[in-house]
Motif scaffolding. Structure first.
Motif, short mmCIF file in Angstrom:
data_model
loop_
_atom_site.label_atom_id
_atom_site.label_comp_id
_atom_site.label_asym_id
_atom_site.label_seq_id
_atom_site.Cartn_x
_atom_site.Cartn_y
_atom_site.Cartn_z
N ILE A 132 11.86 9.88 7.64
CA ILE A 132 11.04 8.82 7.05
C ILE A 132 10.20 9.52 5.99
N LYS A 133 10.42 9.13 4.75
CA LYS A 133 9.79 9.83 3.63
C LYS A 133 9.00 8.83 2.80
N GLU A 134 7.80 9.20 2.46
CA GLU A 134 6.96 8.34 1.62
C GLU A 134 7.42 8.46 0.18
N ALA A 135 7.73 7.31 -0.42
CA ALA A 135 8.21 7.29 -1.80
C ALA A 135 7.04 7.22 -2.77
N THR A 136 6.19 6.22 -2.57
CA THR A 136 5.01 6.07 -3.44
C THR A 136 3.88 5.54 -2.60
N THR B 54 14.67 0.96 2.56
CA THR B 54 13.47 1.09 1.76
C THR B 54 12.49 0.05 2.29
N ILE B 55 11.34 0.52 2.73
CA ILE B 55 10.36 -0.41 3.28
C ILE B 55 9.08 -0.37 2.47
N GLN B 56 8.54 -1.55 2.25
CA GLN B 56 7.23 -1.67 1.63
C GLN B 56 6.26 -2.03 2.73
N LEU B 57 5.13 -1.35 2.72
CA LEU B 57 4.12 -1.58 3.74
C LEU B 57 2.96 -2.38 3.15
N GLY B 58 2.60 -3.45 3.83
CA GLY B 58 1.46 -4.25 3.42
C GLY B 58 0.20 -3.82 4.17
N LYS B 59 0.39 -2.99 5.20
CA LYS B 59 -0.72 -2.42 5.96
C LYS B 59 -0.19 -1.16 6.63
N ASP B 60 -1.08 -0.38 7.22
CA ASP B 60 -0.66 0.83 7.90
C ASP B 60 0.18 0.48 9.13
N VAL B 61 1.37 1.07 9.21
CA VAL B 61 2.26 0.89 10.36
C VAL B 61 2.66 2.29 10.81
N GLU B 62 2.52 2.55 12.09
CA GLU B 62 2.86 3.88 12.62
C GLU B 62 4.35 4.15 12.44
N ILE C 297 0.82 -1.22 0.00
CA ILE C 297 0.00 0.00 0.00
C ILE C 297 0.85 1.26 0.00
N ALA C 298 2.12 1.13 0.39
CA ALA C 298 3.01 2.30 0.39
C ALA C 298 4.46 1.83 0.43
N THR C 299 5.33 2.70 -0.05
CA THR C 299 6.77 2.47 0.04
C THR C 299 7.38 3.70 0.68
N LYS C 300 8.24 3.48 1.68
CA LYS C 300 8.88 4.59 2.39
C LYS C 300 10.39 4.39 2.40
N THR C 301 11.08 5.52 2.47
CA THR C 301 12.53 5.51 2.59
C THR C 301 12.89 6.11 3.93
N ILE C 302 13.75 5.41 4.66
CA ILE C 302 14.20 5.86 5.97
C ILE C 302 15.68 6.21 5.87
N ARG C 303 16.05 7.41 6.31
CA ARG C 303 17.46 7.78 6.37
C ARG C 303 17.97 7.45 7.77
N ILE C 304 19.00 6.60 7.82
CA ILE C 304 19.52 6.08 9.09
C ILE C 304 20.99 6.46 9.23
N GLU C 305 21.33 6.95 10.40
CA GLU C 305 22.71 7.33 10.68
C GLU C 305 23.33 6.37 11.69
N GLY C 306 24.58 5.97 11.45
CA GLY C 306 25.31 5.17 12.42
C GLY C 306 25.64 3.75 11.98
N MET C 307 25.17 3.32 10.83
CA MET C 307 25.50 1.97 10.37
C MET C 307 26.89 2.00 9.76
N VAL C 308 27.80 1.17 10.29
CA VAL C 308 29.18 1.20 9.81
C VAL C 308 29.65 -0.11 9.18
N ASN D 11 8.18 -5.12 4.67
CA ASN D 11 9.23 -5.80 3.94
C ASN D 11 10.32 -4.76 3.72
N ALA D 12 11.50 -4.96 4.32
CA ALA D 12 12.55 -3.93 4.29
C ALA D 12 13.82 -4.42 3.61
N ARG D 13 14.49 -3.48 2.96
CA ARG D 13 15.82 -3.68 2.39
C ARG D 13 16.67 -2.50 2.87
N VAL D 14 17.86 -2.79 3.42
CA VAL D 14 18.71 -1.75 3.98
C VAL D 14 19.99 -1.64 3.16
#
Length: 129
Positions: free
Chosen positions: A121-125, A95-103, A54-65, A84-87
């Motif tokens: 956290i930015k909504e892509a589509t 990049t996360i795909q949402l199969g239902k509404d998640v806060e 139902i939606a795809t979001k992009t999360i910007r994460i700091e600290g992964m080394v 469903n996430a891919r980092v």
């Protein structure tokens, strides 16, 4: 003991320590280090398949080394029902795909509980429901 011999021994010990330190640092920054408590035993869990997205979001994460960081974040996000996430640690994004509404607060908490910082956290589509 001869002062010259003492200096040679001390310098040799310092050089050996530096070689091991540099070797470990290079491995770490290439993503092969065992930081974050993950060690080499951290396994990437297979993400869930979503019936519909139902939606795809992009999360910007700091600290992964390293790759262990990436795996820990991806596993935490994929443990949330409906995600469903891919980092990508090089880009510092998930990049996360949402199969239902998640806060968004739940998504952010899953990442920050691991010790990383969520910058955005930015909504892509968004697909029609």
């Amino acid at each position: 003991m001869n002062p010259v011999l003492s200096n040679v021994i001390i310098i040799s010990v310092i050089v050996i320590i530096l070689i091991f330190a540099i070797k470990g640092s290079i491995m770490h920054f290439k993503g092969g280090g065992a930081c974050c408590g993950g060690g080499s035993g951290v396994k990437l869990k297979k993400p869930k398949k979503l019936g519909r997205v139902i939606a795809t979001k992009t999360i910007r994460i700091e600290g992964m080394v390293c790759d262990n960081c990436r795996i820990r974040v991806q596993n935490a996000l994929n443990s949330i029902d409906g995600i469903n996430a891919r980092v990508n640690r090089h880009k510092g994004t998930a990049t996360i795909q949402l199969g239902k509404d998640v806060e968004e607060a739940k998504i952010k908490k899953a990442v920050t509980d691991l010790g990383y910082m969520v910058n955005e956290i930015k909504e892509a589509t968004k697909k029609a429901r």
